[in-house]
Design a protein around this motif. Sequence first.
Motif, PDB file in Angstrom:
ATOM      1  N   THR A   4       0.813  -1.090  -0.116  1.00  0.00           N
ATOM      2  CA  THR A   4      -0.137  -0.156  -0.094  1.00  0.00           C
ATOM      3  C   THR A   4       1.040   1.375   0.005  1.00  0.00           C
ATOM      4  OG1 THR A   4      -1.728  -1.066   1.250  1.00  0.00           O
ATOM      5  CG2 THR A   4      -1.794   1.200   1.067  1.00  0.00           C
ATOM      6  N   PRO A   5       0.680   2.270  -0.885  1.00  0.00           N
ATOM      7  CA  PRO A   5       1.372   3.374  -0.782  1.00  0.00           C
ATOM      8  C   PRO A   5       1.174   4.147   0.395  1.00  0.00           C
ATOM      9  CG  PRO A   5       0.042   3.295  -2.722  1.00  0.00           C
ATOM     10  CD  PRO A   5      -0.475   2.129  -2.098  1.00  0.00           C
ATOM     11  N   THR A   6       2.317   4.828   0.815  1.00  0.00           N
ATOM     12  CA  THR A   6       2.290   5.883   2.042  1.00  0.00           C
ATOM     13  C   THR A   6       2.492   7.339   1.844  1.00  0.00           C
ATOM     14  OG1 THR A   6       4.426   5.272   2.416  1.00  0.00           O
ATOM     15  CG2 THR A   6       3.297   3.882   3.594  1.00  0.00           C
ATOM     16  N   ARG A   7       2.411   7.715   0.359  1.00  0.00           N
ATOM     17  CA  ARG A   7       2.579   8.985   0.307  1.00  0.00           C
ATOM     18  C   ARG A   7       1.431   9.436  -0.446  1.00  0.00           C
ATOM     19  NH1 ARG A   7       8.106  10.385   1.251  1.00  0.00           N
ATOM     20  NH2 ARG A   7       7.170  12.311   1.508  1.00  0.00           N
ATOM     21  N   GLY A 101       3.620   2.449   8.836  1.00  0.00           N
ATOM     22  CA  GLY A 101       2.605   2.925   7.659  1.00  0.00           C
ATOM     23  C   GLY A 101       1.356   2.981   8.413  1.00  0.00           C
ATOM     24  N   THR A 102       1.036   3.052   9.577  1.00  0.00           N
ATOM     25  CA  THR A 102      -0.245   2.972  10.200  1.00  0.00           C
ATOM     26  C   THR A 102      -0.757   4.219  10.972  1.00  0.00           C
ATOM     27  OG1 THR A 102       0.533   2.301  12.532  1.00  0.00           O
ATOM     28  CG2 THR A 102      -0.001   0.692  10.982  1.00  0.00           C
ATOM     29  N   LEU A 103       0.051   5.457  11.053  1.00  0.00           N
ATOM     30  CA  LEU A 103      -0.283   6.625  11.591  1.00  0.00           C
ATOM     31  C   LEU A 103      -0.005   7.602  10.920  1.00  0.00           C
ATOM     32  CD1 LEU A 103      -1.025   8.072  14.204  1.00  0.00           C
ATOM     33  CD2 LEU A 103       1.505   8.442  14.883  1.00  0.00           C
ATOM     34  N   ASP A 129     -10.762  10.603   4.726  1.00  0.00           N
ATOM     35  CA  ASP A 129     -11.487   9.370   3.531  1.00  0.00           C
ATOM     36  C   ASP A 129     -10.359   8.719   2.899  1.00  0.00           C
ATOM     37  OD1 ASP A 129     -14.211   9.499   4.371  1.00  0.00           O
ATOM     38  OD2 ASP A 129     -14.577  10.815   2.608  1.00  0.00           O
ATOM     39  N   VAL A 130      -9.348   9.371   2.565  1.00  0.00           N
ATOM     40  CA  VAL A 130      -8.117   8.830   1.811  1.00  0.00           C
ATOM     41  C   VAL A 130      -7.315   8.312   2.845  1.00  0.00           C
ATOM     42  CG1 VAL A 130      -6.097   9.330   0.442  1.00  0.00           C
ATOM     43  CG2 VAL A 130      -8.057  10.606  -0.015  1.00  0.00           C
ATOM     44  N   ALA A 131      -7.103   8.726   3.938  1.00  0.00           N
ATOM     45  CA  ALA A 131      -6.176   8.176   5.255  1.00  0.00           C
ATOM     46  C   ALA A 131      -6.881   6.669   5.390  1.00  0.00           C
ATOM     47  CB  ALA A 131      -6.124   9.059   6.286  1.00  0.00           C
ATOM     48  N   PHE A 132      -7.901   6.802   5.616  1.00  0.00           N
ATOM     49  CA  PHE A 132      -8.806   5.677   6.171  1.00  0.00           C
ATOM     50  C   PHE A 132      -8.960   4.548   4.863  1.00  0.00           C
ATOM     51  CE2 PHE A 132      -9.932   7.901  10.227  1.00  0.00           C
ATOM     52  CZ  PHE A 132      -8.847   7.523  10.879  1.00  0.00           C
ATOM     53  N   GLY A 133      -9.121   5.138   3.748  1.00  0.00           N
ATOM     54  CA  GLY A 133      -9.498   4.264   2.723  1.00  0.00           C
ATOM     55  C   GLY A 133      -8.166   3.813   1.817  1.00  0.00           C
ATOM     56  N   LEU A 135      -5.231   4.670   1.569  1.00  0.00           N
ATOM     57  CA  LEU A 135      -3.839   4.457   2.577  1.00  0.00           C
ATOM     58  C   LEU A 135      -3.919   3.397   3.440  1.00  0.00           C
ATOM     59  CD1 LEU A 135      -2.632   8.206   2.762  1.00  0.00           C
ATOM     60  CD2 LEU A 135      -1.700   6.429   1.233  1.00  0.00           C
ATOM     61  N   GLY A 136      -5.304   3.086   4.068  1.00  0.00           N
ATOM     62  CA  GLY A 136      -5.581   1.938   5.046  1.00  0.00           C
ATOM     63  C   GLY A 136      -4.807   2.348   6.517  1.00  0.00           C
ATOM     64  N   LEU A 137      -4.656   3.673   6.847  1.00  0.00           N
ATOM     65  CA  LEU A 137      -4.130   4.045   7.991  1.00  0.00           C
ATOM     66  C   LEU A 137      -5.108   3.608   9.309  1.00  0.00           C
ATOM     67  CD1 LEU A 137      -2.810   7.530   7.458  1.00  0.00           C
ATOM     68  CD2 LEU A 137      -1.502   5.429   7.212  1.00  0.00           C
ATOM     69  N   HIS A 138      -4.438   3.350  10.349  1.00  0.00           N
ATOM     70  CA  HIS A 138      -5.227   2.733  11.613  1.00  0.00           C
ATOM     71  C   HIS A 138      -5.554   3.917  12.510  1.00  0.00           C
ATOM     72  CE1 HIS A 138      -5.947   1.150  15.595  1.00  0.00           C
ATOM     73  NE2 HIS A 138      -5.020   1.854  15.969  1.00  0.00           N
TER      74      HIS A 138
END
Length: 192
Positions: A4-7, A101-103, A129-133, A135-138
């Motif tokens: 998953t991208p982190t940027r 890559g979770t925060l 929405d992007v962060a939790f979608g 990017l899959g952030l916690h």
Amino acid sequence: MTETPTRLADLDMWPLRTERLVLRPATHADLPALWHVRRTPEAGEWGGSRPATYDEFAESFTDDGLADQLLIERDGEVIGDLLLQVGPGWAQREVSDAAVGTLGTLGWVLHPDHWGHGHATEAVRALIDVAFGPLGLHRVIAECFADNEPSWRLMERIGMRREAHNVKDSLHRDRGWINGYVYALLAEEWPT
């Protein structure tokens, strides 16, 4: 397995359109428009830096730094910007790989001509929405000076929780040591 991208700039989804706004990654060509937003005294009051000249401002933006930056446009005009820096959540050594890559740490600046119209709220909601979608952030956090009431009111309006009220932990360039707030939100708390 695809990583998953982190940027923000690495996501294949731009531009992102909301009801009234367009969000897109910033480039070096956008720096004059960003300078127009950031050089206002109102925007500079609470920002992390207040460069005296355009050249000083432009030198602070590396390619790497721009990868975390989104522009906020309304009717083709840059009215502000958003920041999302992704990093690891705190973890014990044995599980630290799972915390990479979770925060996300959020930030925003809006030109004062656009304050009070809900633009910042709309843009930050889209960024979360992007962060939790994609990017899959916690978890996402945002920090501000306690005296920056518009910023912390925005955090509360979108459902972030105040987790810390730190006493004189934040050094303001003009006001000296003042209180700071930390707000946070978990992916499981965000409506999908």
